[in-house]
Design a protein around this motif. Sequence first.
Motif, PDB file in Angstrom:
ATOM      1  N   UNK A  12       3.209   9.309   3.681  1.00 63.87           N
ATOM      2  CA  UNK A  12       4.225   8.707   2.833  1.00 63.87           C
ATOM      3  C   UNK A  12       4.367   9.562   1.577  1.00 63.87           C
ATOM      4  N   UNK A  13       5.546   9.550   0.997  1.00 70.28           N
ATOM      5  CA  UNK A  13       5.765  10.288  -0.237  1.00 70.28           C
ATOM      6  C   UNK A  13       5.237   9.501  -1.430  1.00 70.28           C
ATOM      7  N   UNK A  14       4.884  10.224  -2.466  1.00 71.91           N
ATOM      8  CA  UNK A  14       4.426   9.570  -3.689  1.00 71.91           C
ATOM      9  C   UNK A  14       5.493   8.596  -4.181  1.00 71.91           C
ATOM     10  N   UNK A  15       5.037   7.428  -4.624  1.00 67.10           N
ATOM     11  CA  UNK A  15       5.939   6.376  -5.040  1.00 67.10           C
ATOM     12  C   UNK A  15       6.300   5.411  -3.932  1.00 67.10           C
ATOM     13  N   UNK A  16       5.955   5.770  -2.717  1.00 64.38           N
ATOM     14  CA  UNK A  16       6.288   4.932  -1.569  1.00 64.38           C
ATOM     15  C   UNK A  16       5.261   3.841  -1.319  1.00 64.38           C
ATOM     16  N   UNK A  17       5.451   3.146  -0.208  1.00 61.84           N
ATOM     17  CA  UNK A  17       4.611   2.000   0.137  1.00 61.84           C
ATOM     18  C   UNK A  17       4.135   2.090   1.578  1.00 61.84           C
ATOM     19  N   UNK A  18       2.991   1.484   1.825  1.00 57.68           N
ATOM     20  CA  UNK A  18       2.466   1.292   3.169  1.00 57.68           C
ATOM     21  C   UNK A  18       1.788  -0.063   3.226  1.00 57.68           C
ATOM     22  N   UNK A  19       1.787  -0.646   4.406  1.00 59.57           N
ATOM     23  CA  UNK A  19       1.063  -1.887   4.622  1.00 59.57           C
ATOM     24  C   UNK A  19       0.044  -1.671   5.731  1.00 59.57           C
ATOM     25  N   UNK A  20      -1.223  -1.782   5.369  1.00 61.56           N
ATOM     26  CA  UNK A  20      -2.280  -1.664   6.349  1.00 61.56           C
ATOM     27  C   UNK A  20      -2.620  -3.039   6.918  1.00 61.56           C
ATOM     28  N   UNK A  21      -2.939  -3.050   8.192  1.00 57.89           N
ATOM     29  CA  UNK A  21      -3.398  -4.274   8.843  1.00 57.89           C
ATOM     30  C   UNK A  21      -4.786  -4.059   9.403  1.00 57.89           C
ATOM     31  N   UNK A  68      -1.882  -2.470  -5.409  1.00 56.93           N
ATOM     32  CA  UNK A  68      -2.309  -2.911  -4.077  1.00 56.93           C
ATOM     33  C   UNK A  68      -2.481  -4.425  -4.072  1.00 56.93           C
ATOM     34  N   UNK A  69      -2.186  -5.019  -2.922  1.00 56.99           N
ATOM     35  CA  UNK A  69      -2.352  -6.463  -2.762  1.00 56.99           C
ATOM     36  C   UNK A  69      -3.048  -6.741  -1.441  1.00 56.99           C
ATOM     37  N   UNK A  70      -4.164  -7.449  -1.514  1.00 55.91           N
ATOM     38  CA  UNK A  70      -4.888  -7.855  -0.305  1.00 55.91           C
ATOM     39  C   UNK A  70      -4.492  -9.278   0.051  1.00 55.91           C
ATOM     40  N   UNK A  71      -4.355  -9.537   1.328  1.00 54.68           N
ATOM     41  CA  UNK A  71      -4.030 -10.878   1.796  1.00 54.68           C
ATOM     42  C   UNK A  71      -4.625 -11.061   3.184  1.00 54.68           C
ATOM     43  N   UNK A  72      -4.588 -12.288   3.667  1.00 55.51           N
ATOM     44  CA  UNK A  72      -5.115 -12.556   5.004  1.00 55.51           C
ATOM     45  C   UNK A  72      -4.333 -13.677   5.654  1.00 55.51           C
ATOM     46  N   UNK A  73      -4.312 -13.633   6.969  1.00 61.08           N
ATOM     47  CA  UNK A  73      -3.723 -14.689   7.779  1.00 61.08           C
ATOM     48  C   UNK A  73      -4.807 -15.111   8.765  1.00 61.08           C
ATOM     49  N   UNK A  81      -3.465  -5.010   3.613  1.00 62.26           N
ATOM     50  CA  UNK A  81      -3.467  -4.346   2.315  1.00 62.26           C
ATOM     51  C   UNK A  81      -2.089  -3.744   2.093  1.00 62.26           C
ATOM     52  N   UNK A  82      -1.341  -4.362   1.200  1.00 63.57           N
ATOM     53  CA  UNK A  82      -0.039  -3.832   0.809  1.00 63.57           C
ATOM     54  C   UNK A  82      -0.256  -2.818  -0.305  1.00 63.57           C
ATOM     55  N   UNK A  83       0.206  -1.610  -0.094  1.00 54.89           N
ATOM     56  CA  UNK A  83       0.006  -0.533  -1.058  1.00 54.89           C
ATOM     57  C   UNK A  83       1.358  -0.054  -1.557  1.00 54.89           C
TER      58      UNK A  83
END
Length: 124
Positions: A12-21, A68-73, A81-83
Amino acid sequence: QVQLEESGGGLVQAGGSLRLSCAASGRTVSNDAMGWFRQTPGKEREFLAGISFSGVSTYYEDSVKGRFTISRDNAKNTVYLQMDSLKAEDTAVYYCAGRGWKSIATKSEEYDYWGQGTQVTVSS
């Protein structure tokens, strides 16, 4: 025995976002606190974020707080992990981990099981 599988890494480019599962299998992790760590070559594994068993409590390392934001289901047995606002220095292998306690921990040795990791590369 719990198995964890991370996904969602990539380039991803700097400034962008990724969501890890982080999908857990083998048993429910709904009673376990979970965490995200990262590691770069030659460095120790670094704590990023933790979440209590219920998801009510979270904790972040200073360098990722606000980005970053951590969450769970628990119904899906999955942690996220939303980055956002990614930086080149966020480039690392990211690991999900769990512990057989309800409360958050920040040290890697306090976690009982780990995923294999997913690579995140941020280009500047």
